[in-house]
Scaffold this motif. Structure first.
Motif, PDB file in Angstrom:
ATOM      1  N   ALA A   8      19.813  46.030   9.642  1.00 25.75           N
ATOM      2  CA  ALA A   8      20.083  45.937   8.206  1.00 25.75           C
ATOM      3  C   ALA A   8      19.524  47.144   7.467  1.00 25.75           C
ATOM      4  O   ALA A   8      20.168  47.699   6.572  1.00 25.75           O
ATOM      5  N   TRP A   9      18.328  47.576   7.859  1.00 25.14           N
ATOM      6  CA  TRP A   9      17.718  48.748   7.224  1.00 25.14           C
ATOM      7  C   TRP A   9      18.513  50.014   7.526  1.00 25.14           C
ATOM      8  O   TRP A   9      18.714  50.855   6.642  1.00 25.14           O
ATOM      9  N   GLU A  10      18.981  50.159   8.753  1.00 30.80           N
ATOM     10  CA  GLU A  10      19.765  51.346   9.124  1.00 30.80           C
ATOM     11  C   GLU A  10      21.090  51.388   8.366  1.00 30.80           C
ATOM     12  O   GLU A  10      21.542  52.454   7.937  1.00 30.80           O
ATOM     13  N   ILE A  11      21.704  50.228   8.204  1.00 31.49           N
ATOM     14  CA  ILE A  11      22.970  50.154   7.463  1.00 31.49           C
ATOM     15  C   ILE A  11      22.753  50.598   6.019  1.00 31.49           C
ATOM     16  O   ILE A  11      23.550  51.356   5.458  1.00 31.49           O
ATOM     17  N   LEU A  12      21.677  50.108   5.418  1.00 30.76           N
ATOM     18  CA  LEU A  12      21.372  50.494   4.046  1.00 30.76           C
ATOM     19  C   LEU A  12      21.172  52.000   3.930  1.00 30.76           C
ATOM     20  O   LEU A  12      21.706  52.643   3.022  1.00 30.76           O
ATOM     21  N   GLN A  13      20.401  52.569   4.850  1.00 29.75           N
ATOM     22  CA  GLN A  13      20.043  53.983   4.790  1.00 29.75           C
ATOM     23  C   GLN A  13      21.249  54.912   4.880  1.00 29.75           C
ATOM     24  O   GLN A  13      21.223  56.010   4.327  1.00 29.75           O
ATOM     25  N   VAL A  27      12.988  40.952  -0.184  1.00 28.61           N
ATOM     26  CA  VAL A  27      13.530  40.504   1.098  1.00 28.61           C
ATOM     27  C   VAL A  27      13.381  41.625   2.124  1.00 28.61           C
ATOM     28  O   VAL A  27      13.815  42.758   1.887  1.00 28.61           O
ATOM     29  N   LEU A  28      12.772  41.312   3.249  1.00 26.88           N
ATOM     30  CA  LEU A  28      12.637  42.291   4.333  1.00 26.88           C
ATOM     31  C   LEU A  28      13.989  42.495   5.007  1.00 26.88           C
ATOM     32  O   LEU A  28      14.709  41.539   5.265  1.00 26.88           O
ATOM     33  N   LEU A  29      14.312  43.742   5.308  1.00 28.98           N
ATOM     34  CA  LEU A  29      15.558  44.046   6.017  1.00 28.98           C
ATOM     35  C   LEU A  29      15.241  44.232   7.495  1.00 28.98           C
ATOM     36  O   LEU A  29      14.671  45.246   7.906  1.00 28.98           O
ATOM     37  N   LEU A  30      15.613  43.250   8.274  1.00 30.76           N
ATOM     38  CA  LEU A  30      15.276  43.232   9.693  1.00 30.76           C
ATOM     39  C   LEU A  30      16.344  43.936  10.528  1.00 30.76           C
ATOM     40  O   LEU A  30      17.515  43.965  10.180  1.00 30.76           O
ATOM     41  N   GLY A  31      15.921  44.498  11.645  1.00 29.63           N
ATOM     42  CA  GLY A  31      16.857  45.092  12.598  1.00 29.63           C
ATOM     43  C   GLY A  31      17.721  46.178  11.990  1.00 29.63           C
ATOM     44  O   GLY A  31      17.258  47.054  11.259  1.00 29.63           O
ATOM     45  N   ASP A  33      15.484  49.568  -6.277  1.00 29.81           N
ATOM     46  CA  ASP A  33      14.777  48.374  -5.811  1.00 29.81           C
ATOM     47  C   ASP A  33      14.547  48.378  -4.303  1.00 29.81           C
ATOM     48  O   ASP A  33      14.331  47.330  -3.695  1.00 29.81           O
ATOM     49  N   VAL A  34      14.618  49.560  -3.691  1.00 29.59           N
ATOM     50  CA  VAL A  34      14.369  49.687  -2.255  1.00 29.59           C
ATOM     51  C   VAL A  34      12.926  50.132  -2.028  1.00 29.59           C
ATOM     52  O   VAL A  34      12.466  51.098  -2.630  1.00 29.59           O
ATOM     53  N   ASP A  35      12.218  49.416  -1.171  1.00 28.77           N
ATOM     54  CA  ASP A  35      10.847  49.767  -0.797  1.00 28.77           C
ATOM     55  C   ASP A  35      10.875  50.312   0.623  1.00 28.77           C
ATOM     56  O   ASP A  35      10.956  49.553   1.587  1.00 28.77           O
ATOM     57  N   GLY A  36      10.837  51.645   0.750  1.00 24.72           N
ATOM     58  CA  GLY A  36      10.930  52.267   2.060  1.00 24.72           C
ATOM     59  C   GLY A  36       9.739  51.983   2.954  1.00 24.72           C
ATOM     60  O   GLY A  36       9.874  51.941   4.178  1.00 24.72           O
ATOM     61  N   LYS A  37       8.572  51.782   2.355  1.00 26.43           N
ATOM     62  CA  LYS A  37       7.366  51.554   3.151  1.00 26.43           C
ATOM     63  C   LYS A  37       7.429  50.233   3.908  1.00 26.43           C
ATOM     64  O   LYS A  37       7.085  50.157   5.090  1.00 26.43           O
ATOM     65  N   SER A  38       7.863  49.187   3.227  1.00 28.62           N
ATOM     66  CA  SER A  38       7.933  47.864   3.864  1.00 28.62           C
ATOM     67  C   SER A  38       9.342  47.515   4.343  1.00 28.62           C
ATOM     68  O   SER A  38       9.563  46.435   4.868  1.00 28.62           O
ATOM     69  N   LYS A  39      10.303  48.450   4.140  1.00 27.81           N
ATOM     70  CA  LYS A  39      11.698  48.214   4.516  1.00 27.81           C
ATOM     71  C   LYS A  39      12.195  46.893   3.917  1.00 27.81           C
ATOM     72  O   LYS A  39      12.614  45.970   4.612  1.00 27.81           O
ATOM     73  N   ALA A  40      12.137  46.857   2.603  1.00 20.42           N
ATOM     74  CA  ALA A  40      12.528  45.653   1.871  1.00 20.42           C
ATOM     75  C   ALA A  40      13.307  46.050   0.627  1.00 20.42           C
ATOM     76  O   ALA A  40      13.255  47.193   0.173  1.00 20.42           O
ATOM     77  N   VAL A  41      14.044  45.085   0.077  1.00 25.08           N
ATOM     78  CA  VAL A  41      14.762  45.297  -1.180  1.00 25.08           C
ATOM     79  C   VAL A  41      14.472  44.121  -2.105  1.00 25.08           C
ATOM     80  O   VAL A  41      14.225  43.005  -1.656  1.00 25.08           O
ATOM     81  N   LYS A  42      14.525  44.415  -3.385  1.00 27.23           N
ATOM     82  CA  LYS A  42      14.351  43.357  -4.377  1.00 27.23           C
ATOM     83  C   LYS A  42      15.726  42.777  -4.706  1.00 27.23           C
ATOM     84  O   LYS A  42      16.629  43.485  -5.132  1.00 27.23           O
ATOM     85  N   VAL A  43      15.867  41.480  -4.501  1.00 28.30           N
ATOM     86  CA  VAL A  43      17.089  40.780  -4.874  1.00 28.30           C
ATOM     87  C   VAL A  43      16.838  40.158  -6.238  1.00 28.30           C
ATOM     88  O   VAL A  43      15.990  39.275  -6.383  1.00 28.30           O
ATOM     89  N   ARG A  44      17.555  40.645  -7.237  1.00 26.07           N
ATOM     90  CA  ARG A  44      17.326  40.196  -8.606  1.00 26.07           C
ATOM     91  C   ARG A  44      18.113  38.916  -8.926  1.00 26.07           C
ATOM     92  O   ARG A  44      19.225  38.730  -8.453  1.00 26.07           O
TER      93      ARG A  44
END
Length: 209
Positions: free
Chosen positions: A106-111, A100-104, A74-85
């Motif tokens: 948050a995206w690096e932590i996920l990666q 939900v967009l992962l700002l700042g 559920d990760v969208d790398g293009k828009s740096k977002a995840v789907k919260v189900r």
């Protein structure tokens, strides 16, 4: 349905939820908690990355239960977002999915999380919050709950100048009045401060002109 009736009664102010909380970490509370969580996760028997989950929870404004259920698929790398189900909603318990967009950071932590399971943070949410509570209690920090980190994240976005509507896209609030009530409690003088700043800037522009 009982659930639908409850929502209608709540909207009509015929029933009410418990008193709203306005608690945020103050002073060096977060720094002390981070330091103690680092000690906890560096223990040889530890397996939960408490620090990454803590920071991700704040930056994403997600509930800990939501954080621990996010799927790699559920990760969208293009828009740096995840789907919260099945995001929490008083009117709908299932199927309330939200991007939900992962700002700042948050995206690096996920990666940087290892892809060892279907979930990005494959840990029991109750174990994460229990670890947080034990650290908080050990440090003598009173009346700070893990869920308060969600408020902390939303409040930071507000302080950075995001609008209520923009913040709601991150927090998932369907009722903007809920956010408005929280912010009017936390920042009663903020509009006056902004007005005075604009007035000073306008005066400086007049002098230059």
């Amino acid at each position: 349905m009982v659930r639908d009736a409850y929502y209608t009664l709540y909207q009509l102010n015929l029933i009410a939820k418990s008193e709203r909380r306005s608690r945020r970490p103050i002073g060096d509370e977060l720094d002390r908690i981070r330091s103690e969580l680092l000690n906890r996760q560096e223990h040889r028997s530890a397996h939960i990355p408490y620090l990454d989950i803590l920071e991700f929870s704040i930056l994403s404004c997600m509930r800990i239960g939501e954080v621990c259920k996010i799927l790699w698929e559920d990760v969208d790398g293009k828009s740096k977002a995840v789907k919260v189900r099945d995001r929490k909603d008083p009117r709908k318990k299932e199927g309330n999915h939200m991007w939900v967009l992962l700002l700042g950071d948050a995206w690096e932590i996920l990666q940087r999380q290892p892809k060892t399971a279907a979930c990005i943070f494959p840990y029991n949410s109750k174990s994460v919050s229990a670890g947080f509570q034990r650290v908080r209690s050990k440090l003598g920090i009173h009346d700070l709950k893990y869920h308060d980190l969600r408020r902390e994240g939303a409040s930071r976005l507000f302080e950075q100048g995001f609008s209520i509507e923009e913040i709601a896209q991150v927090t998932g609030h369907r009722n903007l009045n809920t956010l408005w009530l929280i912010y009017t409690e936390l920042y009663p003088n903020r509009v006056h401060e902004k007005f005075n700043l604009l007035q000073r800037q306008r005066g400086m522009d007049v002098e230059r002109g």
